[in-house]
Design a protein around this motif. Structure first.
Motif, PDB file in Angstrom:
ATOM      1  N   MET A  87       0.862  -1.180   0.000  1.00 53.09           N
ATOM      2  CA  MET A  87       0.000   0.000   0.000  1.00 53.09           C
ATOM      3  C   MET A  87       0.900   1.231   0.000  1.00 53.09           C
ATOM      4  SD  MET A  87      -1.575   0.001   3.858  1.00 53.09           S
ATOM      5  CE  MET A  87      -0.582   0.526   5.283  1.00 53.09           C
ATOM      6  N   SER A  88       0.476   2.264  -0.730  1.00 51.52           N
ATOM      7  CA  SER A  88       1.319   3.435  -0.959  1.00 51.52           C
ATOM      8  C   SER A  88       0.511   4.719  -0.859  1.00 51.52           C
ATOM      9  CB  SER A  88       1.972   3.373  -2.352  1.00 51.52           C
ATOM     10  OG  SER A  88       2.709   2.194  -2.532  1.00 51.52           O
ATOM     11  N   ARG A  89       1.217   5.824  -0.617  1.00 48.47           N
ATOM     12  CA  ARG A  89       0.626   7.148  -0.708  1.00 48.47           C
ATOM     13  C   ARG A  89       1.734   8.153  -0.970  1.00 48.47           C
ATOM     14  NH1 ARG A  89      -2.490   7.855   4.616  1.00 48.47           N
ATOM     15  NH2 ARG A  89      -3.006   9.902   3.782  1.00 48.47           N
ATOM     16  N   MET A  90       1.377   9.296  -1.548  1.00 51.49           N
ATOM     17  CA  MET A  90       2.346  10.347  -1.854  1.00 51.49           C
ATOM     18  C   MET A  90       2.551  11.231  -0.630  1.00 51.49           C
ATOM     19  SD  MET A  90       3.504   9.938  -4.892  1.00 51.49           S
ATOM     20  CE  MET A  90       4.332  11.529  -5.031  1.00 51.49           C
ATOM     21  N   ILE A  91       3.805  11.654  -0.435  1.00 52.46           N
ATOM     22  CA  ILE A  91       4.122  12.617   0.611  1.00 52.46           C
ATOM     23  C   ILE A  91       4.937  13.755   0.011  1.00 52.46           C
ATOM     24  CG2 ILE A  91       4.019  10.895   2.450  1.00 52.46           C
ATOM     25  CD1 ILE A  91       7.079  10.867   2.464  1.00 52.46           C
ATOM     26  N   ASP A  92       4.840  14.922   0.625  1.00 50.84           N
ATOM     27  CA  ASP A  92       5.556  16.103   0.152  1.00 50.84           C
ATOM     28  C   ASP A  92       6.965  16.151   0.733  1.00 50.84           C
ATOM     29  OD1 ASP A  92       3.444  17.157  -1.393  1.00 50.84           O
ATOM     30  OD2 ASP A  92       2.469  17.897   0.424  1.00 50.84           O
ATOM     31  N   PRO A  93       7.829  17.018   0.175  1.00 51.86           N
ATOM     32  CA  PRO A  93       9.183  17.136   0.724  1.00 51.86           C
ATOM     33  C   PRO A  93       9.146  17.506   2.204  1.00 51.86           C
ATOM     34  CG  PRO A  93       9.032  18.257  -1.392  1.00 51.86           C
ATOM     35  CD  PRO A  93       7.628  17.878  -1.016  1.00 51.86           C
ATOM     36  N   GLY A  94      10.099  16.988   2.953  1.00 48.96           N
ATOM     37  CA  GLY A  94      10.173  17.301   4.378  1.00 48.96           C
ATOM     38  C   GLY A  94      11.047  16.312   5.116  1.00 48.96           C
ATOM     39  N   THR A  95      11.250  16.593   6.389  1.00 45.50           N
ATOM     40  CA  THR A  95      11.946  15.695   7.299  1.00 45.50           C
ATOM     41  C   THR A  95      10.900  15.078   8.214  1.00 45.50           C
ATOM     42  OG1 THR A  95      13.951  17.045   7.236  1.00 45.50           O
ATOM     43  CG2 THR A  95      13.722  15.521   9.094  1.00 45.50           C
ATOM     44  N   TYR A  96      10.910  13.757   8.358  1.00 41.43           N
ATOM     45  CA  TYR A  96       9.779  13.053   8.954  1.00 41.43           C
ATOM     46  C   TYR A  96      10.176  12.054  10.035  1.00 41.43           C
ATOM     47  CZ  TYR A  96       6.987  14.703   4.985  1.00 41.43           C
ATOM     48  OH  TYR A  96       6.332  15.476   4.054  1.00 41.43           O
ATOM     49  N   ASN A 137       0.923  -9.466  18.982  1.00 42.10           N
ATOM     50  CA  ASN A 137       1.897  -8.883  19.905  1.00 42.10           C
ATOM     51  C   ASN A 137       2.425  -7.609  19.258  1.00 42.10           C
ATOM     52  OD1 ASN A 137       3.757  -8.436  21.953  1.00 42.10           O
ATOM     53  ND2 ASN A 137       5.295  -9.791  21.037  1.00 42.10           N
ATOM     54  N   TRP A 138       1.793  -6.472  19.591  1.00 43.35           N
ATOM     55  CA  TRP A 138       2.065  -5.225  18.881  1.00 43.35           C
ATOM     56  C   TRP A 138       3.328  -4.541  19.398  1.00 43.35           C
ATOM     57  CZ3 TRP A 138      -0.475  -4.312  14.554  1.00 43.35           C
ATOM     58  CH2 TRP A 138      -1.698  -4.953  14.357  1.00 43.35           C
ATOM     59  N   VAL A 139       4.183  -4.125  18.452  1.00 43.41           N
ATOM     60  CA  VAL A 139       5.444  -3.459  18.776  1.00 43.41           C
ATOM     61  C   VAL A 139       5.542  -2.190  17.937  1.00 43.41           C
ATOM     62  CG1 VAL A 139       7.956  -3.646  18.799  1.00 43.41           C
ATOM     63  CG2 VAL A 139       6.550  -5.667  19.302  1.00 43.41           C
ATOM     64  N   LEU A 140       5.865  -1.066  18.582  1.00 44.94           N
ATOM     65  CA  LEU A 140       6.004   0.206  17.871  1.00 44.94           C
ATOM     66  C   LEU A 140       7.297   0.221  17.057  1.00 44.94           C
ATOM     67  CD1 LEU A 140       5.047   3.136  17.363  1.00 44.94           C
ATOM     68  CD2 LEU A 140       6.335   3.795  19.410  1.00 44.94           C
ATOM     69  N   GLN A 141       7.184   0.624  15.798  1.00 44.78           N
ATOM     70  CA  GLN A 141       8.334   0.793  14.904  1.00 44.78           C
ATOM     71  C   GLN A 141       8.465   2.280  14.572  1.00 44.78           C
ATOM     72  OE1 GLN A 141       9.952  -2.323  13.806  1.00 44.78           O
ATOM     73  NE2 GLN A 141       8.593  -2.996  15.456  1.00 44.78           N
ATOM     74  N   THR A 142       9.701   2.794  14.589  1.00 44.08           N
ATOM     75  CA  THR A 142       9.945   4.218  14.323  1.00 44.08           C
ATOM     76  C   THR A 142      11.017   4.355  13.253  1.00 44.08           C
ATOM     77  OG1 THR A 142       9.394   4.773  16.617  1.00 44.08           O
ATOM     78  CG2 THR A 142      10.569   6.438  15.340  1.00 44.08           C
ATOM     79  N   VAL A 143      10.726   5.173  12.246  1.00 44.29           N
ATOM     80  CA  VAL A 143      11.652   5.385  11.135  1.00 44.29           C
ATOM     81  C   VAL A 143      11.798   6.885  10.905  1.00 44.29           C
ATOM     82  CG1 VAL A 143      12.214   4.782   8.755  1.00 44.29           C
ATOM     83  CG2 VAL A 143      10.708   3.282  10.081  1.00 44.29           C
ATOM     84  N   ASN A 144      13.033   7.377  10.832  1.00 44.56           N
ATOM     85  CA  ASN A 144      13.317   8.784  10.538  1.00 44.56           C
ATOM     86  C   ASN A 144      13.885   8.888   9.123  1.00 44.56           C
ATOM     87  OD1 ASN A 144      13.106  10.247  13.376  1.00 44.56           O
ATOM     88  ND2 ASN A 144      14.145   8.304  13.707  1.00 44.56           N
ATOM     89  N   PHE A 145      13.383   9.842   8.361  1.00 42.49           N
ATOM     90  CA  PHE A 145      13.898  10.024   7.008  1.00 42.49           C
ATOM     91  C   PHE A 145      13.577  11.432   6.519  1.00 42.49           C
ATOM     92  CE2 PHE A 145       9.583   8.456   6.413  1.00 42.49           C
ATOM     93  CZ  PHE A 145       9.086   9.271   5.407  1.00 42.49           C
ATOM     94  N   ALA A 146      14.202  11.821   5.438  1.00 42.56           N
ATOM     95  CA  ALA A 146      13.948  13.116   4.800  1.00 42.56           C
ATOM     96  C   ALA A 146      13.847  12.912   3.298  1.00 42.56           C
ATOM     97  CB  ALA A 146      15.054  14.107   5.120  1.00 42.56           C
ATOM     98  N   VAL A 147      12.959  13.664   2.647  1.00 47.79           N
ATOM     99  CA  VAL A 147      12.825  13.634   1.193  1.00 47.79           C
ATOM    100  C   VAL A 147      12.807  15.075   0.681  1.00 47.79           C
ATOM    101  CG1 VAL A 147      11.682  11.404   1.071  1.00 47.79           C
ATOM    102  CG2 VAL A 147      10.300  13.451   1.387  1.00 47.79           C
ATOM    103  N   THR A 148      13.380  15.275  -0.487  1.00 53.70           N
ATOM    104  CA  THR A 148      13.511  16.624  -1.040  1.00 53.70           C
ATOM    105  C   THR A 148      12.572  16.872  -2.219  1.00 53.70           C
ATOM    106  OG1 THR A 148      15.339  15.891  -2.445  1.00 53.70           O
ATOM    107  CG2 THR A 148      15.906  16.797  -0.282  1.00 53.70           C
ATOM    108  N   ALA A 149      11.765  15.898  -2.549  1.00 53.98           N
ATOM    109  CA  ALA A 149      10.802  16.026  -3.652  1.00 53.98           C
ATOM    110  C   ALA A 149       9.587  15.159  -3.316  1.00 53.98           C
ATOM    111  CB  ALA A 149      11.438  15.567  -4.963  1.00 53.98           C
ATOM    112  N   PRO A 150       8.458  15.392  -3.985  1.00 53.75           N
ATOM    113  CA  PRO A 150       7.310  14.498  -3.759  1.00 53.75           C
ATOM    114  C   PRO A 150       7.724  13.039  -3.928  1.00 53.75           C
ATOM    115  CG  PRO A 150       6.641  16.388  -5.056  1.00 53.75           C
ATOM    116  CD  PRO A 150       8.135  16.479  -4.930  1.00 53.75           C
TER     117      PRO A 150
END
Length: 209
Positions: A87-96, A137-150
């Motif tokens: 499953m996918s969706r578009m995101i705008d540039p930013g640090t997330y 057995n639910w476990v929180l996952q955290t991912v940091n990333f940045a994108v410079t274009a859609p």
């Protein structure tokens, strides 16, 4: 004096407006509970859901503990439907910061439970999964990333394509202001504070003169 106050407020507003683009990035939260599928347990395969577009094999929404309890609410998503999917969706540039809750599917081996996070089809993070127990057995996952274009953000099932796989629930994406934006915001609020303080002092002088 009035001109100085006006210039101070305008300068503060300009500083805040320069910081604003960092907050125009994409933010969302989805827990897959926007539809009530009824009181009984079951599942449905959909082409899209809550802003996500499914891969060619759809995305499976399970509800009411049909094969394990959701982390939040009644619904969860499995991406191995009749076969591995995504499953996918578009995101705008930013640090997330991307956060999502993951569970192995109960009773399913680790070889089928993995899920990968991709940006424009390039993997950036993988939850390899483990052997499923008697319940979720639910476990929180955290991912940091940045994108410079859609960019296309994707969750994809990995491992054995056998119609059973890992679960997702309560996914959030939060934009993180760039350091320069924080500086501009602090500067803007500081200048605004100075302007307001001078305004109060001016009013006091007029009142008690």
């Amino acid at each position: 004096m009035r001109m100085n106050r006006t210039l101070g407020v305008l300068a503060a507003s300009a500083a805040l407006s320069l910081a604003a683009p960092a907050f125009a990035a994409t933010n969302f939260f989805t827990n897959f509970d926007s539809i009530n599928f009824g009181s009984g347990p079951g599942f449905t395969t959909r082409e899209s859901y809550e802003g996500w577009t499914a891969g060619r094999n759809g995305l499976e929404v399970q509800y009411n503990n049909v094969a394990g309890a959701a982390f939040s609410g009644a619904n969860l998503v499995e991406l191995d439907t009749s076969a591995n999917s995504s499953m996918s969706r578009m995101i705008d540039p930013g640090t997330y910061v991307l956060r999502y809750w993951y569970s192995n599917r109960p009773g399913v081996p680790a070889s089928s439970n993995g899920i990968s996070v991709l940006l424009n089809e390039s993997p950036i993070f993988t939850t390899p999964g483990g052997n499923g127990g008697a319940s979720t057995n639910w476990v929180l996952q955290t991912v940091n990333f940045a994108v410079t274009a859609p960019t296309t953000l994707t969750f994809s099932a990995i491992g054995t394509s056998d119609s059973v796989g890992g679960y997702l629930d309560s996914i959030s994406l939060s934009a993180v202001p760039e350091p320069a934006s924080w500086v501009m915001m602090i500067l803007g609020f500081g200048m605004l504070g100075v302007a307001l303080r001078r305004q109060r002092q001016a009013k006091l002088r007029v009142t008690y003169a």
